[in-house]
Design a protein around this motif. Structure first.
Motif, PDB file in Angstrom:
ATOM      1  N   ILE A   4       0.845  -1.200   0.000  1.00 49.05           N
ATOM      2  CA  ILE A   4       0.000   0.000   0.000  1.00 49.05           C
ATOM      3  C   ILE A   4       0.874   1.241   0.000  1.00 49.05           C
ATOM      4  CG2 ILE A   4      -1.624   1.350   1.384  1.00 49.05           C
ATOM      5  CD1 ILE A   4      -2.865  -1.280   2.311  1.00 49.05           C
ATOM      6  N   SER A   5       1.912   1.241   0.840  1.00 50.08           N
ATOM      7  CA  SER A   5       2.810   2.392   0.929  1.00 50.08           C
ATOM      8  C   SER A   5       3.493   2.670  -0.398  1.00 50.08           C
ATOM      9  CB  SER A   5       3.847   2.140   2.029  1.00 50.08           C
ATOM     10  OG  SER A   5       4.771   3.210   2.095  1.00 50.08           O
ATOM     11  N   ILE A   6       3.941   1.611  -1.080  1.00 48.10           N
ATOM     12  CA  ILE A   6       4.607   1.788  -2.376  1.00 48.10           C
ATOM     13  C   ILE A   6       3.655   2.420  -3.391  1.00 48.10           C
ATOM     14  CG2 ILE A   6       5.492   0.501  -4.366  1.00 48.10           C
ATOM     15  CD1 ILE A   6       6.889  -1.368  -2.382  1.00 48.10           C
ATOM     16  N   ILE A   7       2.416   1.945  -3.442  1.00 51.48           N
ATOM     17  CA  ILE A   7       1.443   2.480  -4.404  1.00 51.48           C
ATOM     18  C   ILE A   7       1.113   3.936  -4.087  1.00 51.48           C
ATOM     19  CG2 ILE A   7      -0.911   2.254  -5.274  1.00 51.48           C
ATOM     20  CD1 ILE A   7       1.045   0.127  -6.298  1.00 51.48           C
ATOM     21  N   VAL A   8       0.952   4.249  -2.794  1.00 51.16           N
ATOM     22  CA  VAL A   8       0.662   5.634  -2.390  1.00 51.16           C
ATOM     23  C   VAL A   8       1.764   6.573  -2.854  1.00 51.16           C
ATOM     24  CG1 VAL A   8       0.475   7.175  -0.406  1.00 51.16           C
ATOM     25  CG2 VAL A   8      -0.831   5.039  -0.440  1.00 51.16           C
ATOM     26  N   SER A  31      -4.580   8.028  -2.347  1.00 55.46           N
ATOM     27  CA  SER A  31      -4.842   7.827  -0.924  1.00 55.46           C
ATOM     28  C   SER A  31      -4.604   6.363  -0.555  1.00 55.46           C
ATOM     29  CB  SER A  31      -6.281   8.201  -0.597  1.00 55.46           C
ATOM     30  OG  SER A  31      -7.174   7.279  -1.211  1.00 55.46           O
ATOM     31  N   GLU A  32      -4.440   6.117   0.752  1.00 58.14           N
ATOM     32  CA  GLU A  32      -4.259   4.745   1.217  1.00 58.14           C
ATOM     33  C   GLU A  32      -5.480   3.888   0.908  1.00 58.14           C
ATOM     34  OE1 GLU A  32      -2.988   4.180   5.194  1.00 58.14           O
ATOM     35  OE2 GLU A  32      -1.193   5.428   5.001  1.00 58.14           O
ATOM     36  N   ASP A  33      -6.676   4.445   1.066  1.00 60.05           N
ATOM     37  CA  ASP A  33      -7.899   3.687   0.786  1.00 60.05           C
ATOM     38  C   ASP A  33      -7.971   3.287  -0.681  1.00 60.05           C
ATOM     39  OD1 ASP A  33      -8.717   3.814   3.391  1.00 60.05           O
ATOM     40  OD2 ASP A  33     -10.083   5.507   3.106  1.00 60.05           O
ATOM     41  N   LYS A  34      -7.612   4.228  -1.561  1.00 60.81           N
ATOM     42  CA  LYS A  34      -7.653   3.928  -2.988  1.00 60.81           C
ATOM     43  C   LYS A  34      -6.611   2.879  -3.349  1.00 60.81           C
ATOM     44  CE  LYS A  34      -8.413   6.366  -7.341  1.00 60.81           C
ATOM     45  NZ  LYS A  34      -8.495   7.705  -7.991  1.00 60.81           N
ATOM     46  N   ALA A  35      -5.423   2.982  -2.755  1.00 61.04           N
ATOM     47  CA  ALA A  35      -4.368   2.005  -3.012  1.00 61.04           C
ATOM     48  C   ALA A  35      -4.785   0.625  -2.518  1.00 61.04           C
ATOM     49  CB  ALA A  35      -3.080   2.447  -2.332  1.00 61.04           C
ATOM     50  N   ARG A  36      -5.359   0.577  -1.319  1.00 68.77           N
ATOM     51  CA  ARG A  36      -5.785  -0.696  -0.749  1.00 68.77           C
ATOM     52  C   ARG A  36      -6.851  -1.353  -1.613  1.00 68.77           C
ATOM     53  NH1 ARG A  36      -6.447  -2.682   4.896  1.00 68.77           N
ATOM     54  NH2 ARG A  36      -8.106  -4.234   4.888  1.00 68.77           N
ATOM     55  N   ASN A  37      -7.834  -0.578  -2.058  1.00 69.42           N
ATOM     56  CA  ASN A  37      -8.908  -1.121  -2.888  1.00 69.42           C
ATOM     57  C   ASN A  37      -8.368  -1.699  -4.186  1.00 69.42           C
ATOM     58  OD1 ASN A  37     -11.115  -0.441  -5.219  1.00 69.42           O
ATOM     59  ND2 ASN A  37     -12.110  -1.111  -3.327  1.00 69.42           N
ATOM     60  N   ALA A  38      -7.431  -0.988  -4.818  1.00 69.18           N
ATOM     61  CA  ALA A  38      -6.865  -1.465  -6.083  1.00 69.18           C
ATOM     62  C   ALA A  38      -6.014  -2.718  -5.874  1.00 69.18           C
ATOM     63  CB  ALA A  38      -6.039  -0.362  -6.733  1.00 69.18           C
ATOM     64  N   ILE A  39      -5.293  -2.769  -4.758  1.00 69.40           N
ATOM     65  CA  ILE A  39      -4.505  -3.967  -4.459  1.00 69.40           C
ATOM     66  C   ILE A  39      -5.414  -5.168  -4.263  1.00 69.40           C
ATOM     67  CG2 ILE A  39      -3.147  -5.053  -2.609  1.00 69.40           C
ATOM     68  CD1 ILE A  39      -1.552  -2.467  -2.410  1.00 69.40           C
ATOM     69  N   LEU A  40      -6.536  -4.970  -3.553  1.00 73.72           N
ATOM     70  CA  LEU A  40      -7.470  -6.075  -3.367  1.00 73.72           C
ATOM     71  C   LEU A  40      -8.083  -6.520  -4.697  1.00 73.72           C
ATOM     72  CD1 LEU A  40      -9.313  -5.065  -0.068  1.00 73.72           C
ATOM     73  CD2 LEU A  40      -7.453  -6.703  -0.380  1.00 73.72           C
ATOM     74  N   ARG A  41      -8.386  -5.575  -5.570  1.00 74.83           N
ATOM     75  CA  ARG A  41      -8.889  -5.947  -6.905  1.00 74.83           C
ATOM     76  C   ARG A  41      -7.859  -6.813  -7.632  1.00 74.83           C
ATOM     77  NH1 ARG A  41      -9.968  -0.630 -10.017  1.00 74.83           N
ATOM     78  NH2 ARG A  41     -10.397  -2.120 -11.712  1.00 74.83           N
ATOM     79  N   SER A  42      -6.595  -6.431  -7.506  1.00 74.64           N
ATOM     80  CA  SER A  42      -5.533  -7.191  -8.156  1.00 74.64           C
ATOM     81  C   SER A  42      -5.351  -8.563  -7.506  1.00 74.64           C
ATOM     82  CB  SER A  42      -4.219  -6.406  -8.100  1.00 74.64           C
ATOM     83  OG  SER A  42      -3.182  -7.117  -8.721  1.00 74.64           O
ATOM     84  N   VAL A  95       0.884  -8.823  -8.452  1.00 70.59           N
ATOM     85  CA  VAL A  95      -0.168  -8.063  -7.777  1.00 70.59           C
ATOM     86  C   VAL A  95       0.083  -6.556  -7.899  1.00 70.59           C
ATOM     87  CG1 VAL A  95      -1.189  -7.510  -5.529  1.00 70.59           C
ATOM     88  CG2 VAL A  95      -0.809  -9.894  -6.183  1.00 70.59           C
ATOM     89  N   LEU A  96       1.288  -6.100  -7.599  1.00 69.73           N
ATOM     90  CA  LEU A  96       1.557  -4.663  -7.662  1.00 69.73           C
ATOM     91  C   LEU A  96       1.635  -4.131  -9.092  1.00 69.73           C
ATOM     92  CD1 LEU A  96       3.985  -3.800  -4.729  1.00 69.73           C
ATOM     93  CD2 LEU A  96       1.511  -3.626  -4.853  1.00 69.73           C
ATOM     94  N   PRO A  97       2.262  -4.836 -10.045  1.00 62.87           N
ATOM     95  CA  PRO A  97       2.223  -4.334 -11.426  1.00 62.87           C
ATOM     96  C   PRO A  97       0.800  -4.130 -11.948  1.00 62.87           C
ATOM     97  CG  PRO A  97       3.936  -5.979 -11.236  1.00 62.87           C
ATOM     98  CD  PRO A  97       3.195  -5.986  -9.929  1.00 62.87           C
ATOM     99  N   VAL A  98      -0.087  -5.081 -11.654  1.00 64.51           N
ATOM    100  CA  VAL A  98      -1.487  -4.926 -12.082  1.00 64.51           C
ATOM    101  C   VAL A  98      -2.106  -3.719 -11.378  1.00 64.51           C
ATOM    102  CG1 VAL A  98      -3.793  -5.963 -11.961  1.00 64.51           C
ATOM    103  CG2 VAL A  98      -1.837  -7.347 -12.683  1.00 64.51           C
ATOM    104  N   THR A  99      -1.813  -3.551 -10.090  1.00 62.17           N
ATOM    105  CA  THR A  99      -2.353  -2.416  -9.340  1.00 62.17           C
ATOM    106  C   THR A  99      -1.910  -1.090  -9.939  1.00 62.17           C
ATOM    107  OG1 THR A  99      -2.322  -3.748  -7.305  1.00 62.17           O
ATOM    108  CG2 THR A  99      -2.505  -1.361  -7.052  1.00 62.17           C
ATOM    109  N   ILE A 100      -0.644  -1.006 -10.302  1.00 66.51           N
ATOM    110  CA  ILE A 100      -0.114   0.232 -10.891  1.00 66.51           C
ATOM    111  C   ILE A 100      -0.866   0.587 -12.167  1.00 66.51           C
ATOM    112  CG2 ILE A 100       1.907   1.242 -12.034  1.00 66.51           C
ATOM    113  CD1 ILE A 100       3.629  -0.377 -10.022  1.00 66.51           C
TER     114      ILE A 100
END
Length: 595
Positions: A507-511, A517-528, A557-562
């Motif tokens: 989450i920190s890396i995506i933020v 925001s942390e909430d937006k990063a968390r939601n996208a990570i969960l989608r991934s 997981v993180l590449p898809v999130t990005i």
């Protein structure tokens, strides 16, 4: 928080983007400059030469001396997760072998690693989240000891496994003297709630301050600044850990081996500590400066191998060979690589490895030269790179390693000799493609060595060769994965979110990378993680451990999130398709941005 929350800033500080390093020499140069901040410090924080840190070192040295002088009723335990645990194992084994070689001294060092001995070779991050397990195994290990010097290593002050053990020590200060090694200020210790525990890492580590004020604990946390690859403590954090452990044992053994004035003379002890730290600084600065071109050429070869779906293999013996296995074990969790991409093999296999549980079973975990000969040698191609670690120590009477190296040189693989002193074996070096000679200029270090007995001088030299070898292997494997596209703007964007700590790190890396925001990063990570564009309520409200369990085999997981957050309207399907066509996240991102 992690030690990776800092941002590169300020004039005169190291600043670069390793993800777009313009040449291989840049990778070597910038990682080297980053390592030197172990000694130079970071901004205005306490560094390794600060009075409080030096006092904590002296206090720990004094306690280690007491253990070495009374090994029957006491012991010294080093514990950690991942790289920290591996280095604790590595140093404990090294010191025990030294003690056994000295008349009148007894091996008394032990180690614990989250996940048990298999974690020395393979990533088992889920166990890092369990403080109760940490407490249990420490209690079992030390049940028969009257006094225990416990050294808990957590570079980012973020490992619940270690925090649970330190909590146990703080509740039993009549038997335990806890030492915390990390590289953040205490106010940045991880304060997220841990499942099935009523404390946090921060609450436990902050309690240590009171114990330290009463000379019942020590906190060794010089702030050394961000890692070259944000989120990975295997490089600078690992090197700083080994430096501190080496110095603690070198000075305490000096006292035990006959310098009776030292135990009561703090100024003498502090002067020796500074001398040793300066030796490590000189070695870590000098080798990359002199061998930059050679290391860069090996990075190029290793990168080409990984980009061609080939492999990077380390072969070796004894302690230098073990560093190849440790470096290889860190690549899957750090870069999302396959276990077989980077492998290490050791002459003597598990009998030389020296772990408590012995042979760890199936052929996939076999670390012997025999296993390499049976499963890998015959399949070597021009897409592979094979490095003989510590080649100058390999002699003709090391028949197994010597003979397999002769066969490796007959293949199409790129062969590399990594020597550790000037006297190289012409038989070993003849016919190899590349060489790196990590020759240390001992004459320049003689003035620092004079006060030590001969046997301890050799141990210090061995430790310095180890630290130089570790640094070089880290540069090679890191550079190779940079070339494979596993690093984006200095972030390790393909790490596996395999425990609570790494979930929040993701989450920190995506933020930081995308400014969301942390909430937006968390939601996208969960989608991934769930591979769904629209999450269910059960998914969003599940415990982190459930997310990790469900996504244990989900790659990228993180590449898809990005891509989901960085490209307007991007779907899971589109992100996965793009990453299939363009595995490097930078290229994938640029490709989608154009459409």
């Amino acid at each position: 928080m992690d030690p990776y929350s800092y941002q590169w800033s300020g004039t005169g500080r190291v600043r670069w983007d390793l993800g777009v390093a313009c040449c291989f020499n840049d990778i070597v140069s910038q990682i080297s400059k980053c390592d030197l901040e172990i000694f130079k410090g970071w901004m205005d924080h306490e560094n390794i030469f600060s009075d409080r840190i030096l006092q904590a070192l002296e206090d720990t040295i004094h306690k280690a001396t007491q253990v070495f002088q009374n090994p029957t009723k006491s012991c010294l335990v080093m514990s950690g997760c991942g790289t920290s645990g591996r280095l604790g194992f590595y140093v404990s084994r090294d010191i025990n072998k030294f003690l056994c070689r000295q008349g009148g001294l007894t091996a008394c060092c032990d180690y614990l690693i989250a996940g048990g001995d298999i974690a020395l070779l393979r990533s088992t991050e889920a166990q890092e989240d369990d403080p109760n397990l940490g407490r249990k195994v420490l209690d079992q290990l030390c049940a028969e000891k009257e006094y225990v010097l416990y050294i808990g290593i957590t570079c980012g002050l973020s490992a619940a496994y270690v925090a649970g053990q330190i909590d146990h020590c703080l509740q039993n200060l009549d038997r335990f003297y806890p030492v915390l090694i990390g590289f953040n200020p205490l106010y940045q210790a991880r304060d997220h709630q841990v499942e099935n525990w009523n404390q946090t890492c921060a609450s436990v580590f902050n309690r240590m301050q009171e114990a330290q004020s009463q000379n019942k604990a020590a906190i060794l946390n010089p702030v050394i600044g961000p890692e070259p690859i944000t989120g990975s403590s295997r490089m600078k954090g690992g090197t700083a850990t080994k430096v501190l452990l080496d110095v603690i044992f070198q000075v305490s053994l000096h006292t035990v081996m006959g310098d009776t004035n030292r135990s009561s003379n703090n100024s003498s002890s502090r002067g020796t500590v500074k001398k040793l730290l300066n030796m490590y600084y000189k070695v870590l600065k000098d080798i990359p400066d002199r061998r930059q071109d050679d290391i860069a050429m090996v990075i190029s070869a290793a990168g080409k191998s990984l980009n061609s779906n080939g492999h990077l293999y380390y072969l070796g013996k004894d302690h230098l060979g073990m560093l190849g296995l440790i470096d290889a074990s860190e690549c899957p969790p750090t870069y999302g690589s396959d276990f077989e991409d980077v492998r290490g093999f050791l002459q003597g296999g598990f009998s030389s490895w020296g772990n408590k549980e012995g042979d760890l079973g199936n052929s996939q975990n076999d670390i012997s030269i025999e296993a390499f000969t049976k499963h890998n040698l015959l399949h070597l191609t021009a897409n592979d790179t094979v490095i003989l670690v510590g080649s100058s120590s390999v002699k003709e009477d090391d028949a197994e390693l010597f003979n397999v190296w002769k066969e490796v040189k007959k293949t199409a693989a790129t062969t590399v000799c990594l020597a550790t002193n000037q006297s190289k074996s012409q038989v070993i070096d003849e016919g190899v493609n590349l060489q790196i000679n990590l020759q240390i200029h001992w004459a320049q270090l003689e003035k620092y060595m004079e006060e030590f007995p001969t046997s301890l001088q050799q141990q210090i030299k061995n430790n310095l060769m180890q630290i130089s070898t570790k640094q070089t292997l880290n540069m090679i494997s890191t550079g190779a994965h940079i070339l494979k596209g596993k690093v984006y703007h200095n972030y390790m964007i393909d790490l596996k979110l395999s425990n609570n700590k790494l979930f929040y790190r993701g989450i920190s890396i995506i933020v930081k990378l995308l400014g969301v925001s942390e909430d937006k990063a968390r939601n996208a990570i969960l989608r991934s993680m769930y591979r769904m564009d629209d999450l269910t309520t059960d998914q969003t409200e599940a415990q982190i451990s459930q997310h990790i369990l469900n996504a244990s085999n989900i790659p990228k997981v993180l590449p898809v999130t990005i891509l989901l957050l960085g490209i307007k309207g991007c779907t899971i399907e589109r992100a996965l398709q793009t990453l299939t066509e363009y595995p490097a996240i930078r290229t994938a991102f640029q490709t989608l941005s154009k459409h």
